[in-house]
Motif scaffolding. Structure first.
Motif, PDB file in Angstrom:
ATOM      1  N   LEU A 151     -16.863  66.699 -41.948  1.00  0.00           N
ATOM      2  CA  LEU A 151     -17.437  66.774 -43.202  1.00  0.00           C
ATOM      3  C   LEU A 151     -16.215  66.508 -44.231  1.00  0.00           C
ATOM      4  O   LEU A 151     -16.499  66.474 -45.396  1.00  0.00           O
ATOM      5  CB  LEU A 151     -17.570  68.378 -43.378  1.00  0.00           C
ATOM      6  CG  LEU A 151     -18.909  69.011 -42.969  1.00  0.00           C
ATOM      7  CD1 LEU A 151     -19.253  70.426 -43.211  1.00  0.00           C
ATOM      8  CD2 LEU A 151     -20.079  68.069 -43.818  1.00  0.00           C
ATOM      9  N   ARG A 152     -15.096  66.373 -43.829  1.00  0.00           N
ATOM     10  CA  ARG A 152     -13.969  66.065 -44.824  1.00  0.00           C
ATOM     11  C   ARG A 152     -12.717  65.576 -44.134  1.00  0.00           C
ATOM     12  O   ARG A 152     -12.527  65.497 -42.965  1.00  0.00           O
ATOM     13  CB  ARG A 152     -13.502  67.289 -45.569  1.00  0.00           C
ATOM     14  CG  ARG A 152     -12.968  68.370 -44.497  1.00  0.00           C
ATOM     15  CD  ARG A 152     -12.365  69.593 -45.336  1.00  0.00           C
ATOM     16  NE  ARG A 152     -13.748  70.600 -45.925  1.00  0.00           N
ATOM     17  CZ  ARG A 152     -14.372  71.141 -45.050  1.00  0.00           C
ATOM     18  NH1 ARG A 152     -14.170  71.313 -43.821  1.00  0.00           N
ATOM     19  NH2 ARG A 152     -15.402  71.901 -45.755  1.00  0.00           N
ATOM     20  N   ALA A 153     -12.117  64.853 -45.159  1.00  0.00           N
ATOM     21  CA  ALA A 153     -10.869  64.043 -44.565  1.00  0.00           C
ATOM     22  C   ALA A 153      -9.938  65.179 -44.745  1.00  0.00           C
ATOM     23  O   ALA A 153      -9.895  65.859 -45.590  1.00  0.00           O
ATOM     24  CB  ALA A 153     -10.557  62.782 -45.291  1.00  0.00           C
TER      25      ALA A 153
ATOM     26  N   ILE B 163       2.312  64.666 -48.225  1.00  0.00           N
ATOM     27  CA  ILE B 163       0.862  64.735 -47.652  1.00  0.00           C
ATOM     28  C   ILE B 163       0.402  66.310 -47.882  1.00  0.00           C
ATOM     29  O   ILE B 163       1.157  67.242 -47.362  1.00  0.00           O
ATOM     30  CB  ILE B 163       0.955  64.516 -46.313  1.00  0.00           C
ATOM     31  CG1 ILE B 163       1.498  62.967 -45.938  1.00  0.00           C
ATOM     32  CG2 ILE B 163      -0.329  64.504 -45.488  1.00  0.00           C
ATOM     33  CD1 ILE B 163       0.746  61.775 -46.327  1.00  0.00           C
ATOM     34  N   ILE B 164      -0.778  66.339 -48.339  1.00  0.00           N
ATOM     35  CA  ILE B 164      -1.111  67.680 -48.509  1.00  0.00           C
ATOM     36  C   ILE B 164      -2.430  67.787 -47.838  1.00  0.00           C
ATOM     37  O   ILE B 164      -3.579  66.775 -47.550  1.00  0.00           O
ATOM     38  CB  ILE B 164      -1.680  67.979 -50.015  1.00  0.00           C
ATOM     39  CG1 ILE B 164      -0.245  67.960 -50.809  1.00  0.00           C
ATOM     40  CG2 ILE B 164      -2.301  69.190 -50.482  1.00  0.00           C
ATOM     41  CD1 ILE B 164      -0.295  67.830 -52.644  1.00  0.00           C
ATOM     42  N   SER B 165      -2.719  69.027 -47.170  1.00  0.00           N
ATOM     43  CA  SER B 165      -3.907  69.403 -46.306  1.00  0.00           C
ATOM     44  C   SER B 165      -5.016  69.611 -47.037  1.00  0.00           C
ATOM     45  O   SER B 165      -4.737  70.256 -48.248  1.00  0.00           O
ATOM     46  CB  SER B 165      -3.345  70.265 -45.465  1.00  0.00           C
ATOM     47  OG  SER B 165      -4.531  70.632 -44.634  1.00  0.00           O
ATOM     48  N   LEU B 166      -6.179  69.129 -46.772  1.00  0.00           N
ATOM     49  CA  LEU B 166      -7.585  69.653 -47.256  1.00  0.00           C
ATOM     50  C   LEU B 166      -8.249  70.339 -46.521  1.00  0.00           C
ATOM     51  O   LEU B 166      -9.629  70.635 -46.459  1.00  0.00           O
ATOM     52  CB  LEU B 166      -8.123  68.406 -47.877  1.00  0.00           C
ATOM     53  CG  LEU B 166      -7.581  67.497 -48.756  1.00  0.00           C
ATOM     54  CD1 LEU B 166      -8.110  66.208 -49.129  1.00  0.00           C
ATOM     55  CD2 LEU B 166      -7.258  68.300 -50.086  1.00  0.00           C
TER      56      LEU B 166
ATOM     57  N   CYS C 220      -5.959  74.922 -47.447  1.00  0.00           N
ATOM     58  CA  CYS C 220      -6.167  74.034 -48.578  1.00  0.00           C
ATOM     59  C   CYS C 220      -5.256  73.618 -49.425  1.00  0.00           C
ATOM     60  O   CYS C 220      -4.499  74.654 -50.097  1.00  0.00           O
ATOM     61  CB  CYS C 220      -7.534  74.228 -49.232  1.00  0.00           C
ATOM     62  SG  CYS C 220      -8.379  72.785 -50.044  1.00  0.00           S
ATOM     63  N   LEU C 221      -4.839  72.589 -49.799  1.00  0.00           N
ATOM     64  CA  LEU C 221      -3.691  72.299 -50.830  1.00  0.00           C
ATOM     65  C   LEU C 221      -2.478  72.627 -50.307  1.00  0.00           C
ATOM     66  O   LEU C 221      -1.557  72.925 -51.170  1.00  0.00           O
ATOM     67  CB  LEU C 221      -4.004  72.805 -52.190  1.00  0.00           C
ATOM     68  CG  LEU C 221      -5.321  72.157 -52.852  1.00  0.00           C
ATOM     69  CD1 LEU C 221      -5.523  72.538 -54.214  1.00  0.00           C
ATOM     70  CD2 LEU C 221      -5.041  70.754 -52.922  1.00  0.00           C
TER      71      LEU C 221
END
Lengths: 87, 934
Positions: B600-602, B616-619, B624-625
């Protein structure tokens, strides 16, 4: 295994297996003929060397290969007279 | 200290070529041996272009290649005879796109030796036995079979040695399903070696020997040997069993002879010669290569002579006995090392020297006016058939494979005053020689150029829905406006796309399945497929400075270092994430990877900050963030791209974080899927301007276009990453482009123009420009001041132009003389016609003079644009070998060109009757030479 064979027969075996193997009493014609034949075979075997010769002479590679194979038959002319004192 | 070498360009000469269905499909491929590289080529049946499927360096010398198929098998195997002292059977695996070694049997020492097999390969047409032979003595036969699991098995070798005999050629004879038989041309020199008088040498004859492999008794027998009158150089196997009479055609000098075991009488046919040929009449004609084409109803052979003339040979049979051999002129092509006739009607010519060609066999030469010669036609002693060569009639050229072979002289330098040096290679042989200018860079085809009002600063391509194959719009952003163009028959401006045209755009793309997204400094515009528009406005006085979009996620950076994250939910609504991330410094660039298949998401957002770091920030919804990792940079970053590249279905590709810096450097770091760690950074200097990165698609895979002072393409091809510059102008912004005319192109802006480009020849490191020459170049020197090049071209066995004219006159006069009284007029006409016609040497090969005749030219040319400034031909039999630019002490301002030439040089044994030194005065601009003395 090595003890079973004498050095001479080992050498003969090598000579029959690898054409062109020499010995200390080899005569000059034998040596040079084998040398030439090996050279021609090497020229034919290495495709780039054959191309080099073809460019130098401005002939097709097949013609050069054909010429070399023909010259392998008798590269240095006939062998010297066999002296009955030899062997 | 380590010695490191990098192969810039693989060998381009083709020494062996065999065809077969190596992938097991109905399409045929061509396996070529290029010295130490083994390649598989496939001609595209629709376009006719030849593509390289796989290229494998074998680190040895490939001496012979063969394709064979077991009876009832579906695919062909490749057998390689090399200098490794082993016989290797390879299988092409189309899914992994590589050669797999099925068998490797060692039988001897390494090296191109006289007695160790590897030089010749022959196979029984039913695929039961393979013979590998050497130039002398040794021949080994391997029996091929299938085991219970349908795997190919190879037996122990059976010896078929014959001491003191030199082998000229071997071929497998089609005997249906009887014992496999091989025919060999041999010369026995035992008597010659033992005869001191030299008589035996004069009487030595070549024999056509048949070796039979007795499958029952499992050994090879020398079945039958027949002495031949003339020496032959080649054997062609005639289809047998149900399809033909079997037997073999021996190609001798000037003759073709059909032979078979049993009652078959020999059928002889001379090789036709060119009418009114300027060639030395003492020369014989050899057959250089041959190709067989067999269908259920008929078969024929194409043979090529030394001059390049192809003849079609058919055999007439009367109940298994061949009664007649018919030979007919087909066409003339450059002399080849190998010819392959493919089932789709293509003829592949692997030239001896120069470019290789793929022709379409348009006609079989059955119903034309070309005279057909037959073995039955009575000929007197010393007479032969004559034909007139003509331009291509039965073949049409489809594709040309560039080849630099043989390179005789080269110079690396920047003679064209570009920022990168070029390689000038003098290559070729005889009339097909040329100077090739090689430039490092991919060839770019410019499909369209259009002017735009004002200077744009960015461009994107947008599709209408995720299922669309082609892009629908090109969106161009200017300083204060946005232009939307539609892609169709013509490129037109549209105003109702839903995009806001009064503001510059930061990014736009397709989001979700069929919604469009436009990000501009004041907000985000989400245009749904039903034309509903959702707008998100930037808060207060802040504006959006940078953004990153992928198929389902949007991340924007507000001025002041704040990141806002949006995600598309199941209903197609863009939802803002509750938290916003504050960062310590301004955001300079951002990048999102593509949403992986089935997810669903990267997971990762890469952010480049003004403090020279990339974070690099996690989503991930859980964290999140949250920051994951960080990399410090040597300079400010300009753009980021996270791309999944490399690898194939089995090994899996890796995520790469590409960072373009302001100082013109590209960094490529591996981004770990799971942890987000950054490792293994590679650096490359691209140019003087800040590097901008754009994701494009090449050959269906992800690729990266990096623009700096030059544009570069990073792509994965043939299991390797390639970073090659584009041979094109500077580009400022680019995006991938797909339309009907151009399925994998790039749309880019340069100054105020919009350009659509296509990159076709991926994998070619150099793009070539060719300037033709007339004779084989030997040496090349550069005149530094003007950038002009002085070449000496010399050919052995050649006529100078003057001599050629003289000979033609002579032959024309002879024609008139020989004609009888009443035919004088006719003969005079023919003679005049003959003097007029001039066969293009490039296509039909230069006439070969007698041994020891030379022709030479000194040429001054401009290598950049190919202008031939001056030619100076040397008289017949003088051969130029060296050239130098010198200045003399007593005339320090003048530059002289000295050319050393040998007079009447004989190559073997090397002797000559004298030499000359030609002195030319070179003008100051370097464009003119005057002969001073000789």
């Amino acid at each position: 295994m090595a003890e079973r064979f004498h050095v001479l027969s080992q050498l003969e075996h090598l000579q029959s297996k690898y054409v062109g193997t020499g010995h200390s009493d080899m005569n000059r014609w034998d040596w040079v003929t084998n040398h030439h034949r090996d050279s021609y075979a090497s020229y034919i075997g290495h495709p780039d060397v054959l191309s080099l010769m073809a460019v130098c002479e401005n002939e097709s590679r097949t013609r050069i290969k054909f010429n070399f194979l023909q010259r392998m038959i008798s590269p240095c002319g006939p062998p010297p007279e066999k002296n009955p004192l030899d062997d | 200290m380590h010695l490191y070498n990098l192969t810039l360009q693989k060998p381009t000469a083709i020494n062996q070529a065999v065809h077969g269905s190596f992938a097991g499909t109905r399409q045929q491929e061509i396996c070529v041996g290029r010295g130490k590289v083994l390649e598989l080529l496939r001609p595209d049946p629709n376009t006719g272009k030849v593509h390289t499927l796989v290229s494998h360096e074998v680190f040895g010398i490939i001496r012979s290649l063969l394709a064979f198929r077991l009876t009832g098998g579906t695919k062909d195997y490749i057998v390689v005879g090399s200098d490794a002292g082993r016989i290797v059977v390879l299988e092409y695996n189309p899914t992994k796109n590589c050669f797999e070694r099925v068998h490797q049997e060692t039988f001897g020492k390494t090296g191109c030796r006289r007695v160790i097999p590897g030089q010749y390969l022959a196979v029984d047409p039913k695929g039961r036995a393979i013979l590998i032979g050497a130039s002398e003595k040794q021949k080994l036969v391997y029996i091929m079979n299938r085991d219970a699991a349908a795997n190919l098995t190879i037996s122990s070798p059976l010896e078929a040695h014959k001491g003191y005999s030199i082998c000229f050629s071997v071929v497998g004879i089609d005997v249906g399903f009887e014992n496999p038989t091989f025919a060999c041309l041999e010369v026995d020199y035992e008597d010659v070696d033992n005869d001191p008088t030299g008589e035996a040498m004069k009487k030595v004859q070549q024999t056509l020997t048949f070796y039979e492999l007795d499958l029952g008794l499992n050994h090879v027998v020398r079945k039958y040997a027949e002495p031949l009158d003339e020496m032959g150089n080649n054997l062609i196997s005639v289809p047998g069993g149900q399809d033909g009479p079997s037997g073999v055609i021996v190609c001798c000098e000037n003759y073709l002879i059909y032979k078979n075991l049993g009652d078959q009488p020999d059928i002889r046919c001379p090789i036709p010669r060119r009418r009114n040929d300027l060639d030395d009449p003492e020369r014989g004609m050899l057959i250089v290569c041959s190709a067989t084409h067999k269908t259920k109803s008929m078969f024929f052979f194409l043979v090529q002579s030394e001059q390049g003339d192809i003849f079609k040979i058919t055999l007439e049979t009367d109940e298994d006995i061949v009664t007649e051999m018919k030979i007919k002129y087909f066409d003339t092509v450059p002399p080849a090392n190998a010819m392959c006739i493919l089932k789709t009607g293509f003829l592949f010519i692997a030239s001896e020297f120069g470019n290789h060609y793929l022709y379409q066999i348009a006609r079989l030469g059955d119903d034309d006016d070309e005279p057909e010669f037959s073995s039955r036609m009575p000929l007197e002693e010393g007479e032969t058939f004559f034909f007139a060569p003509r331009p291509l009639q039965n073949l049409s050229l489809v594709d040309e494979l560039e080849s630099l072979a043989p390179v005789l002289a080269s110079h690396v330098g920047d003679l064209a005053n570009e920022d990168a040096p070029q390689i000038y290679a003098a290559c070729g042989r005889g009339p097909r020689s040329s100077v090739k200018v090689l430039r490092h860079g991919l060839e770019v085809t410019e499909m369209a150029v259009s002017e735009l009002p004002g200077n744009p600063n960015a461009v994107w391509t947008v599709r209408r829905s995720v299922d669309d194959e082609y892009d629908a719009h090109i969106v161009v952003s200017f300083v204060n406006a946005t232009l939307v163009l539609s892609i169709g028959e013509t490129v037109e401006e549209v105003t109702d796309s839903g995009f806001l045209g009064t503001t510059p755009t930061l990014a736009c793309s397709l989001i979700g399945d069929d919604a469009l997204l436009q990000i501009y400094p004041d907000g985000i515009r989400h245009i749904r497929s039903d034309r509903r528009v959702n707008e998100w406005k930037a808060p207060g006085k802040r504006s959006i400075v940078k953004c990153a979009i992928n198929q389902r996620q949007v991340a924007i950076a507000l001025s002041g270092g704040e990141i806002v994250y949006f995600e598309l939910d199941a209903t197609g609504q863009l939802n803002e994430y509750t938290e916003r991330k504050e960062l310590s410094s301004e955001v300079v660039c951002m990048g999102l990877s593509e949403v992986p298949q089935g997810e669903l998401r990267a997971r990762f957002l890469a952010v480049g900050l003004a403090d020279r770091t990339v974070r690099i920030i996690s989503l991930d919804p859980q964290d999140c963030l949250a920051p994951l990792s960080m990399q410090a940079l040597p300079a400010d970053s300009e753009s980021l791209a996270i791309v999944e590249m490399g690898g194939d279905e089995t090994t899996g590709s890796a995520l790469f974080l590409n960072i373009g810096l302001q100082n013109g450097v590209l960094l490529r770091t591996v981004l770990d899927h799971l942890t987000g760690d950054l490792s293994d950074t590679r650096t490359r200097y691209l140019g003087t301007r800040p590097v901008k990165l754009f994701k494009v698609k090449m050959q269906g895979k992800n690729a990266l276009l990096a623009t700096s002072s030059r544009a570069w393409l990073l792509y994965f091809y043939q299991n390797r990453f390639h970073l090659t510059p584009l041979s094109y102008d500077t580009l400022e912004y680019a995006a991938g482009f797909a339309s009907e005319q151009c399925p994998e192109g790039v749309v880019a802006i340069a100054a105020n123009t919009l350009r659509i480009l296509a990159l076709e020849k991926l994998g070619a490191v150099f793009n070539q420009m060719t300037h033709p020459l007339t004779r084989t170049p030997r040496r090349m020197i550069v005149h530094q001041q003007s950038g002009n090049v002085i070449l000496i071209e010399t050919d052995h066995n050649a006529y100078t132009d003057e001599t050629k004219q003289q000979r033609r006159q002579q032959m024309a006069e002879e024609m008139v003389e020989l004609a009888g009284e009443d035919e004088q007029e006719l003969a005079a006409e023919m003679a005049a016609q003959f003097l007029q016609e001039n066969l293009s040497e490039k296509e039909f090969n230069a006439p070969r003079a007698a041994y020891g005749m030379w022709a030479s030219v000194v040429r001054l040319m401009n290598p950049v644009n190919g202008n031939k400034l001056q030619d100076f031909p040397l008289p017949q039999n003088e051969a130029a070998f060296c050239v130098a630019i010198v200045t003399f002490a007593n005339q320090p301002d003048a530059q002289f060109v000295l050319v050393g030439a040998a007079n009447r040089l004989k190559l073997r044994p090397r002797q000559c009757s004298g030499g000359y030194v030609y002195t030319f005065l070179l003008s100051t601009q370097g464009d003119h030479m005057d002969l001073i003395h000789k």
